[in-house]
Design a protein around this motif. Structure first.
Motif, mmCIF file in Angstrom:
data_model
loop_
_atom_site.group_PDB
_atom_site.id
_atom_site.type_symbol
_atom_site.label_atom_id
_atom_site.label_comp_id
_atom_site.label_asym_id
_atom_site.label_seq_id
_atom_site.Cartn_x
_atom_site.Cartn_y
_atom_site.Cartn_z
ATOM 1 N N LEU A 267 70.014 88.738 26.501
ATOM 2 C CA LEU A 267 71.062 88.122 25.694
ATOM 3 C C LEU A 267 70.990 86.605 25.825
ATOM 4 C CD1 LEU A 267 73.669 88.607 23.971
ATOM 5 C CD2 LEU A 267 74.932 88.568 26.128
ATOM 6 N N GLY A 268 70.775 85.919 24.700
ATOM 7 C CA GLY A 268 70.627 84.471 24.708
ATOM 8 C C GLY A 268 71.950 83.751 24.861
ATOM 9 N N VAL A 269 71.876 82.506 25.317
ATOM 10 C CA VAL A 269 73.100 81.757 25.544
ATOM 11 C C VAL A 269 73.865 81.512 24.252
ATOM 12 C CG1 VAL A 269 71.936 79.495 25.409
ATOM 13 C CG2 VAL A 269 74.081 79.735 26.702
ATOM 14 N N ASP A 270 73.159 81.293 23.128
ATOM 15 C CA ASP A 270 73.862 81.064 21.866
ATOM 16 C C ASP A 270 74.609 82.317 21.425
ATOM 17 O OD1 ASP A 270 71.169 82.016 21.628
ATOM 18 O OD2 ASP A 270 71.261 81.749 19.470
ATOM 19 N N ALA A 271 74.035 83.501 21.696
ATOM 20 C CA ALA A 271 74.717 84.753 21.354
ATOM 21 C C ALA A 271 75.961 84.943 22.212
ATOM 22 C CB ALA A 271 73.771 85.935 21.511
ATOM 23 N N MET A 272 75.903 84.509 23.470
ATOM 24 C CA MET A 272 77.104 84.546 24.311
ATOM 25 C C MET A 272 78.187 83.652 23.717
ATOM 26 S SD MET A 272 75.518 84.228 28.164
ATOM 27 C CE MET A 272 74.023 85.099 28.624
ATOM 28 N N PHE B 192 82.746 72.658 28.061
ATOM 29 C CA PHE B 192 82.360 74.004 28.472
ATOM 30 C C PHE B 192 81.813 73.941 29.889
ATOM 31 C CE2 PHE B 192 81.061 76.138 24.160
ATOM 32 C CZ PHE B 192 82.380 76.406 23.896
ATOM 33 N N GLN B 193 82.216 74.899 30.726
ATOM 34 C CA GLN B 193 81.532 75.157 31.983
ATOM 35 C C GLN B 193 81.148 76.635 31.954
ATOM 36 O OE1 GLN B 193 83.218 73.694 35.641
ATOM 37 N NE2 GLN B 193 84.061 71.869 34.677
ATOM 38 N N LEU B 194 79.865 76.899 31.826
ATOM 39 C CA LEU B 194 79.359 78.255 31.630
ATOM 40 C C LEU B 194 78.491 78.674 32.801
ATOM 41 C CD1 LEU B 194 78.797 80.795 29.879
ATOM 42 C CD2 LEU B 194 76.954 79.495 28.788
ATOM 43 N N ARG B 195 78.823 79.832 33.369
ATOM 44 C CA ARG B 195 78.035 80.407 34.468
ATOM 45 C C ARG B 195 77.453 81.731 33.981
ATOM 46 N NH1 ARG B 195 79.684 83.826 39.041
ATOM 47 N NH2 ARG B 195 81.774 83.813 38.131
ATOM 48 N N VAL B 196 76.139 81.858 34.064
ATOM 49 C CA VAL B 196 75.446 83.069 33.619
ATOM 50 C C VAL B 196 75.021 83.850 34.857
ATOM 51 C CG1 VAL B 196 73.533 84.012 32.289
ATOM 52 C CG2 VAL B 196 74.645 81.893 31.544
ATOM 53 N N VAL B 197 75.457 85.113 34.938
ATOM 54 C CA VAL B 197 75.210 85.908 36.141
ATOM 55 C C VAL B 197 74.106 86.932 35.909
ATOM 56 C CG1 VAL B 197 76.243 87.491 37.822
ATOM 57 C CG2 VAL B 197 77.591 85.580 36.894
ATOM 58 N N GLU B 198 74.259 87.761 34.888
ATOM 59 C CA GLU B 198 73.310 88.847 34.651
ATOM 60 C C GLU B 198 73.226 89.124 33.149
ATOM 61 O OE1 GLU B 198 72.702 93.597 35.694
ATOM 62 O OE2 GLU B 198 74.248 92.463 36.728
ATOM 63 N N PRO B 199 72.350 88.423 32.430
ATOM 64 C CA PRO B 199 72.277 88.607 30.981
ATOM 65 C C PRO B 199 72.004 90.054 30.593
ATOM 66 C CG PRO B 199 71.013 86.696 31.668
ATOM 67 C CD PRO B 199 71.390 87.424 32.910
ATOM 68 N N ALA B 200 72.695 90.516 29.567
ATOM 69 C CA ALA B 200 72.520 91.894 29.085
ATOM 70 C C ALA B 200 71.220 92.023 28.304
ATOM 71 C CB ALA B 200 73.707 92.274 28.207
ATOM 72 N N ILE C 86 78.552 89.486 33.179
ATOM 73 C CA ILE C 86 77.379 88.918 32.511
ATOM 74 C C ILE C 86 77.461 87.398 32.521
ATOM 75 C CG2 ILE C 86 76.189 88.738 30.293
ATOM 76 C CD1 ILE C 86 77.235 91.629 29.725
ATOM 77 N N ALA C 87 78.608 86.863 32.121
ATOM 78 C CA ALA C 87 78.793 85.409 32.087
ATOM 79 C C ALA C 87 80.278 85.098 32.076
ATOM 80 C CB ALA C 87 78.116 84.805 30.863
ATOM 81 N N VAL D 251 71.103 79.492 34.693
ATOM 82 C CA VAL D 251 72.270 80.120 35.317
ATOM 83 C C VAL D 251 73.552 79.318 35.154
ATOM 84 C CG1 VAL D 251 70.901 81.391 37.009
ATOM 85 C CG2 VAL D 251 71.710 79.075 37.562
ATOM 86 N N ASP D 252 73.449 78.075 34.660
ATOM 87 C CA ASP D 252 74.654 77.255 34.587
ATOM 88 C C ASP D 252 74.479 76.170 33.528
ATOM 89 O OD1 ASP D 252 77.278 76.624 36.322
ATOM 90 O OD2 ASP D 252 76.368 74.724 35.743
ATOM 91 N N TRP D 253 75.572 75.916 32.792
ATOM 92 C CA TRP D 253 75.619 74.827 31.816
ATOM 93 C C TRP D 253 76.946 74.090 31.988
ATOM 94 C CZ3 TRP D 253 71.662 74.277 28.083
ATOM 95 C CH2 TRP D 253 70.812 75.382 27.897
ATOM 96 N N HIS D 254 76.886 72.770 32.003
ATOM 97 C CA HIS D 254 78.103 71.957 31.957
ATOM 98 C C HIS D 254 77.977 71.029 30.756
ATOM 99 C CE1 HIS D 254 80.458 68.224 33.320
ATOM 100 N NE2 HIS D 254 81.314 69.114 32.875
ATOM 101 N N THR D 255 78.815 71.243 29.750
ATOM 102 C CA THR D 255 78.677 70.546 28.472
ATOM 103 C C THR D 255 79.951 69.806 28.133
ATOM 104 O OG1 THR D 255 77.197 72.315 27.719
ATOM 105 C CG2 THR D 255 78.086 70.851 26.030
#
Length: 272
Positions: free
Chosen positions: A154-159, A193-201, A236-237, A53-57
């Motif tokens: 939907l994968g994180v790399d595709a996002m 990057f600060q990425l928040r994933v809510v509801e993958p498609a 979605i994110a 649900v979350d990435w901090h890179t």
């Protein structure tokens, strides 16, 4: 406390580089996601039963075509039902640290004695820009089979691929067109990057990306991208992306020309 263990090793293939001529961010995430799966399996967890649900890179040093690298990972926190896995990506040739990420996973756990000490960069709290008509559409498509991860979503790399395309559209709105970037050997190079994933498609669902400028400095810019499902505007994110106006010959940040900085500042969206 536990030690870090290797979860991925490879090299940068030519097709994994972008127009800035370095390892493109979506492929970092593809590898980090695989490293996360290996870490979960080492902890006796089923990756398919979890959801990130979350990435901090933070990107600290670029990798170029042909460079070799490896990822070391460990669980670093297990509180309130969330497991956080820390990943460190190193240049295998000289041991230099290139990137770090903190991956927050729900549906997984780790014992206290399995946790490792995390010494990566601290997350800075950055205000989210208010959602509204000042955001610009920067991607329009739908989820196709190659976008799916091992859970069928939907994968994180595709996002990240969609967010990378959104960068170009956002820069062009501020006058930094692809022609300007090519002719002047300029790139936009990301360092956070600060990425928040809510509801993958899921497969076949339409997805739109909307973007805005949230901060503009002398050489740095922060964009924020929101991936939404247009049928109901479900989020979605959302990703906050900090990067620099890069002189591709010197491989150093360079000042944003005044005319472009002024246009970007005119597009700034105020915090929510």
């Amino acid at each position: 406390m536990s030690a870090y263990f290797e979860t991925f090793r490879s090299n940068v293939f030519p097709w994994e580089t972008d127009f800035v001529e370095h390892f493109t961010v979506a492929y970092y995430y593809e590898k980090f996601a695989q490293a996360g799966d290996r870490a979960l399996m080492a902890l006796g967890q089923d990756p398919a039963a979890t959801h990130t649900v979350d990435w901090h890179t933070r990107y600290q040093r670029e990798l170029r075509s042909g460079d070799c690298y490896h990822v070391m990972s460990a669980p670093i926190s297990a509180e309130d039902g969330d497991l956080v896995i820390g990943h460190k990506l190193f240049d295998s040739a000289d041991g230099g640290l290139c990137a770090t990420t903190e991956q927050t996973v729900i549906g997984a756990s780790a014992a206290a004695d399995a946790l490792a000490v995390w010494d990566g960069p601290a997350r800075e709290i950055r205000p989210a820009p208010a959602w509204g008509p000042d955001w610009v559409r920067t991607a329009t498509d739908s989820v196709i089979p190659r976008d799916l991860d091992r859970t069928g979503r939907l994968g994180v790399d595709a996002m990240i691929h969609r967010f990378s395309a959104a960068i170009v559209h956002t820069l062009a709105r501020a006058g930094m067109t692809p022609a300007y970037l090519r002719d002047n050997r300029i790139g936009y190079s990301t360092f956070e990057f600060q990425l928040r994933v809510v509801e993958p498609a899921r497969l076949g669902e339409p997805v739109d990306c909307h973007s805005c400028f949230a901060q503009v400095g002398r050489s740095s810019m922060r964009m924020v991208h929101r991936l939404v499902r247009p049928s109901d505007d479900a989020l979605i994110a959302e990703m906050s992306q900090f990067g620099v106006h890069l002189d591709m010959e010197a491989r150093r940040p360079s000042a944003i020309p005044d005319e472009f900085a002024e246009r970007a500042r005119a597009m700034l969206v105020a915090p929510d």
